[in-house]
Scaffold this motif. Structure first.
Motif, mmCIF file in Angstrom:
data_model
loop_
_atom_site.group_PDB
_atom_site.id
_atom_site.type_symbol
_atom_site.label_atom_id
_atom_site.label_comp_id
_atom_site.label_asym_id
_atom_site.label_seq_id
_atom_site.Cartn_x
_atom_site.Cartn_y
_atom_site.Cartn_z
ATOM 1 N N LEU A 92 -1.376 7.516 7.518
ATOM 2 C CA LEU A 92 -0.466 6.370 7.616
ATOM 3 C C LEU A 92 -1.187 5.067 7.293
ATOM 4 O O LEU A 92 -0.663 4.209 6.571
ATOM 5 N N VAL A 93 -2.414 4.928 7.811
ATOM 6 C CA VAL A 93 -3.175 3.708 7.572
ATOM 7 C C VAL A 93 -3.551 3.598 6.096
ATOM 8 O O VAL A 93 -3.420 2.539 5.471
ATOM 9 N N VAL A 94 -3.987 4.702 5.523
ATOM 10 C CA VAL A 94 -4.417 4.701 4.121
ATOM 11 C C VAL A 94 -3.239 4.374 3.200
ATOM 12 O O VAL A 94 -3.346 3.538 2.290
ATOM 13 N N GLU A 95 -2.092 5.048 3.413
ATOM 14 C CA GLU A 95 -0.935 4.820 2.543
ATOM 15 C C GLU A 95 -0.363 3.417 2.728
ATOM 16 O O GLU A 95 0.132 2.810 1.770
ATOM 17 N N SER A 96 -0.418 2.885 3.945
ATOM 18 C CA SER A 96 0.052 1.516 4.176
ATOM 19 C C SER A 96 -0.836 0.516 3.438
ATOM 20 O O SER A 96 -0.343 -0.434 2.815
ATOM 21 N N ALA A 97 -2.143 0.723 3.492
ATOM 22 C CA ALA A 97 -3.067 -0.159 2.776
ATOM 23 C C ALA A 97 -2.830 -0.071 1.268
ATOM 24 O O ALA A 97 -2.867 -1.088 0.555
ATOM 25 N N ALA A 98 -2.557 1.134 0.774
ATOM 26 C CA ALA A 98 -2.305 1.306 -0.661
ATOM 27 C C ALA A 98 -1.035 0.564 -1.079
ATOM 28 O O ALA A 98 -0.988 -0.057 -2.152
ATOM 29 N N ALA A 99 0.006 0.624 -0.237
ATOM 30 C CA ALA A 99 1.255 -0.075 -0.553
ATOM 31 C C ALA A 99 1.031 -1.582 -0.608
ATOM 32 O O ALA A 99 1.515 -2.273 -1.511
ATOM 33 N N LEU A 100 0.296 -2.110 0.356
ATOM 34 C CA LEU A 100 0.011 -3.542 0.359
ATOM 35 C C LEU A 100 -0.806 -3.928 -0.871
ATOM 36 O O LEU A 100 -0.554 -4.968 -1.500
ATOM 37 N N ALA A 101 -1.780 -3.112 -1.221
ATOM 38 C CA ALA A 101 -2.619 -3.423 -2.379
ATOM 39 C C ALA A 101 -1.811 -3.428 -3.675
ATOM 40 O O ALA A 101 -2.112 -4.184 -4.600
ATOM 41 N N ARG A 102 -0.777 -2.575 -3.750
ATOM 42 C CA ARG A 102 0.048 -2.538 -4.965
ATOM 43 C C ARG A 102 0.847 -3.821 -5.140
ATOM 44 O O ARG A 102 1.112 -4.253 -6.255
ATOM 45 N N HIS A 103 1.275 -4.433 -4.038
ATOM 46 C CA HIS A 103 2.233 -5.538 -4.132
ATOM 47 C C HIS A 103 1.646 -6.913 -3.822
ATOM 48 O O HIS A 103 2.256 -7.924 -4.155
ATOM 49 N N LEU A 104 0.503 -6.960 -3.164
ATOM 50 C CA LEU A 104 -0.096 -8.258 -2.843
ATOM 51 C C LEU A 104 -1.102 -8.642 -3.923
ATOM 52 O O LEU A 104 -1.870 -7.814 -4.386
ATOM 53 N N ARG A 105 -1.066 -9.882 -4.303
ATOM 54 C CA ARG A 105 -2.076 -10.413 -5.212
ATOM 55 C C ARG A 105 -2.319 -11.872 -4.856
ATOM 56 O O ARG A 105 -1.512 -12.495 -4.156
ATOM 57 N N GLN A 106 -3.391 -12.394 -5.355
ATOM 58 C CA GLN A 106 -3.796 -13.744 -4.979
ATOM 59 C C GLN A 106 -2.710 -14.755 -5.333
ATOM 60 O O GLN A 106 -2.168 -14.750 -6.433
ATOM 61 N N GLY A 107 -2.406 -15.617 -4.373
ATOM 62 C CA GLY A 107 -1.415 -16.661 -4.589
ATOM 63 C C GLY A 107 0.010 -16.237 -4.338
ATOM 64 O O GLY A 107 0.930 -17.064 -4.437
ATOM 65 N N ARG A 108 0.241 -14.974 -4.006
ATOM 66 C CA ARG A 108 1.609 -14.487 -3.770
ATOM 67 C C ARG A 108 1.883 -14.418 -2.283
ATOM 68 O O ARG A 108 1.051 -13.963 -1.508
ATOM 69 N N ASP A 109 3.066 -14.856 -1.883
ATOM 70 C CA ASP A 109 3.412 -14.820 -0.473
ATOM 71 C C ASP A 109 3.517 -13.374 0.007
ATOM 72 O O ASP A 109 4.166 -12.540 -0.630
ATOM 73 N N ARG A 110 2.885 -13.094 1.131
ATOM 74 C CA ARG A 110 2.842 -11.723 1.637
ATOM 75 C C ARG A 110 4.232 -11.203 1.992
ATOM 76 O O ARG A 110 4.472 -9.992 1.980
ATOM 77 N N ARG A 111 5.177 -12.112 2.297
ATOM 78 C CA ARG A 111 6.516 -11.663 2.677
ATOM 79 C C ARG A 111 7.252 -11.031 1.499
ATOM 80 O O ARG A 111 8.050 -10.104 1.681
ATOM 81 N N LEU A 112 6.996 -11.492 0.293
ATOM 82 C CA LEU A 112 7.584 -10.847 -0.881
ATOM 83 C C LEU A 112 7.000 -9.453 -1.074
ATOM 84 O O LEU A 112 7.708 -8.518 -1.449
ATOM 85 N N ALA A 113 5.708 -9.311 -0.815
ATOM 86 C CA ALA A 113 5.076 -7.994 -0.917
ATOM 87 C C ALA A 113 5.650 -7.034 0.115
ATOM 88 O O ALA A 113 5.857 -5.846 -0.173
ATOM 89 N N VAL A 158 9.218 -6.809 8.176
ATOM 90 C CA VAL A 158 10.376 -6.761 7.275
ATOM 91 C C VAL A 158 11.415 -7.796 7.697
ATOM 92 O O VAL A 158 11.950 -8.542 6.869
ATOM 93 N N ARG A 159 11.708 -7.843 8.983
ATOM 94 C CA ARG A 159 12.712 -8.792 9.482
ATOM 95 C C ARG A 159 12.272 -10.231 9.189
ATOM 96 O O ARG A 159 13.069 -11.063 8.750
ATOM 97 N N GLU A 160 11.008 -10.517 9.455
ATOM 98 C CA GLU A 160 10.492 -11.866 9.190
ATOM 99 C C GLU A 160 10.640 -12.216 7.706
ATOM 100 O O GLU A 160 11.050 -13.330 7.351
#
Length: 276
Positions: free
Chosen positions: A37-58, A87-89
């Motif tokens: 669960l931890v590994v796959e969650s980190a992978a999902a965040l890494a796919r969608h987060l990039r520098q300068g992008r708001d984490r809420r969109l990711a 997600v709610r936030e």
């Protein structure tokens, strides 16, 4: 990803920690097993987060793909659900910045104001909703393309500006807007595919006591989508996501039909079933 990124995600509650076991006084702790669960969650965040992008969109992108195998990764496990609190936030953050929500809040501030305030509401609604049009009718678009002509204006549906009357009804009350204007607004929304005349007939019958009474309070309650997200349970948010993802396939089918996808009797029957 780096160790500092992982720690930052943990501190914001987006990434769980591996379970650790103490080794005794002064000897620290150790992770006995890496949790998928931890590994796959980190992978999902890494796919969608990039520098300068708001984490809420990711978080919202992660939420959209949760429950499905990671795209482009052969044999990948299903993407886990992100923390529902995150997600709610993210949903509240995005919706508060939407034109529709800003218009609802502006409308509430105009409630009880003078006639000048009502005029300001209509002016603001015209500015915010000016760029929006109703959904294109794929059958009319297809017919125009097959004939080699321009897409007719009626293919664009009702002018979305008519929705301003619905916003005014939310703030000022339905009685201040009138049945004719509300009929125009409801037709512009595209609800049930009914025309202005259909809505006018039903609303007129309700006003005369010849039909079911309209609960405008329900309209005012449901207009505030931010409040709906805040009230919804965790399970309701996930269910709403699943419905939206399922409907996306129908949308794709109609888009391709409008853009001249070769038609078959089976596809025609499927579209008829969706319409029903």
């Amino acid at each position: 990803m780096t160790a500092s990124q992982l720690e930052s995600w943990r501190q914001t509650g987006m990434l769980p920690r591996h379970r650790r076991r103490g080794l005794g006084r002064g000897r620290g702790s150790v992770v006995d097993a890496v949790e998928p669960l931890v590994v796959e969650s980190a992978a999902a965040l890494a796919r969608h987060l990039r520098q300068g992008r708001d984490r809420r969109l990711a978080v919202l992108e992660w939420f959209a793909e949760a429950g499905t195998p990671a795209a482009g990764v052969p044999g990948a496990a299903r993407v886990p659900e992100p923390p529902v609190a995150a997600v709610r936030e993210a949903l509240v953050w995005v919706l508060q910045r939407s034109a529709s929500q800003r218009l609802v809040e502006f409308a509430r501030s105009a409630a009880g104001a003078s006639e000048d305030g009502q005029d300001a509401l209509y002016a603001a609604a015209g500015r915010l909703m000016g760029p929006y049009r109703g959904a294109l009718n794929p059958a009319l678009v297809r017919a125009a393309l097959e004939a080699g002509g321009d897409v007719p204006a009626e293919a664009e549906g009702q002018d979305f500006k008519g929705m301003v009357h619905l916003v005014a009804a939310i703030a000022l009350g339905a009685q201040e807007v009138g049945a004719d204007a509300l009929a125009e607004a409801l037709a512009a929304s595209g609800m049930f595919g009914l025309t202005v005349e259909d809505w006018a007939q039903m609303l007129g019958a309700a006003e005369r006591g010849e039909g079911p009474e309209v609960d405008w309070g329900l309209l005012q309650q449901n207009a505030d989508v931010v409040a709906q997200v805040q009230r919804a349970s965790d399970e309701e948010l996930v269910r709403a996501r699943d419905v939206l993802v399922g409907l996306r396939m129908f949308y794709g089918l109609y888009m391709l039909h409008g853009l001249l996808l070769p038609d078959t009797p089976a596809q025609a029957a499927l579209r008829q079933r969706i319409d029903e």
